[in-house]
Design a protein around this motif. Structure first.
Motif, PDB file in Angstrom:
ATOM      1  N   THR A 203       0.811  -1.214   0.000  1.00 30.77           N
ATOM      2  CA  THR A 203       0.000   0.000   0.000  1.00 30.77           C
ATOM      3  C   THR A 203       0.842   1.260   0.000  1.00 30.77           C
ATOM      4  N   LEU A 204       2.095   1.148   0.369  1.00 30.92           N
ATOM      5  CA  LEU A 204       3.001   2.294   0.303  1.00 30.92           C
ATOM      6  C   LEU A 204       3.878   2.259  -0.941  1.00 30.92           C
ATOM      7  N   SER A 205       4.297   1.077  -1.344  1.00 28.05           N
ATOM      8  CA  SER A 205       5.247   0.949  -2.450  1.00 28.05           C
ATOM      9  C   SER A 205       4.701   1.494  -3.758  1.00 28.05           C
ATOM     10  N   VAL A 206       3.481   1.138  -4.087  1.00 26.79           N
ATOM     11  CA  VAL A 206       2.902   1.555  -5.356  1.00 26.79           C
ATOM     12  C   VAL A 206       2.749   3.076  -5.437  1.00 26.79           C
ATOM     13  N   PRO A 207       2.143   3.739  -4.427  1.00 25.66           N
ATOM     14  CA  PRO A 207       2.035   5.202  -4.528  1.00 25.66           C
ATOM     15  C   PRO A 207       3.383   5.914  -4.520  1.00 25.66           C
ATOM     16  N   ILE A 208       4.317   5.407  -3.728  1.00 32.35           N
ATOM     17  CA  ILE A 208       5.639   6.055  -3.675  1.00 32.35           C
ATOM     18  C   ILE A 208       6.325   5.967  -5.020  1.00 32.35           C
TER      19      ILE A 208
END
Length: 156
Positions: free
Chosen positions: A88-93
């Motif tokens: 959930t953090l990797s994709v937006p970052i």
């Protein structure tokens, strides 16, 4: 929570993806204009031959395949990092930093931006959104109540 190695890897993925996009775009445009010039001088009526020669010219152009190769190295790093990081953090970052790096690289290459103020505001808002995502992940997963008690399945 994202540790420093994962954060650096995710930002590096964004840099690989974002910095190569303007170079690939520029290489495609140059190859297309070269092919159009060659088609103007060549009166070949064979569409298949023209199509194949255009694709081969694209593959032969280092300004296209070198940025593409670097972009794909970013994809390999992305999948390696996804195996050990919070999805959930990797994709937006990755996507947000790719957009930021793409905007910066485009500006450095001298590409024209219709509304630079709005583009700058967009970059700032994207970076702010990534910071909020990272900060909220450090606070917890969102499964807890304000007093610190973690809810179990089925509890209210």
């Amino acid at each position: 929570m994202v540790n420093s190695t994962e954060a650096l890897s995710l930002i590096l993925v964004g840099a690989f993806w974002g910095c190569t996009n303007p170079f690939m775009r520029k290489g495609f445009v140059e190859t297309k204009s070269t092919n159009e010039k060659n088609e103007g001088t060549n009166n070949d009526t064979n569409g298949v031959k023209s199509f194949v020669s255009g694709k081969l010219a694209l593959l032969a152009n280092i300004k296209v395949w070198l940025p593409y190769l670097i972009n794909q190295m970013g994809s390999i790093l992305y999948y390696k990092t996804l195996a050990s990081s919070n999805l959930t953090l990797s994709v937006p970052i990755c996507n947000a930093t790719a957009m930021v790096f793409s905007s910066i690289t485009s500006a450095i290459l001298g590409e024209r931006v219709n509304q630079p103020g709005r583009a700058t505001l967009g970059v700032i808002l994207v970076l702010l959104g990534v910071a909020v995502c990272m900060y909220s992940s450090e606070e917890g997963t969102g499964d807890s109540i304000g007093d610190g008690k973690v809810l179990q399945h089925g509890e209210l």
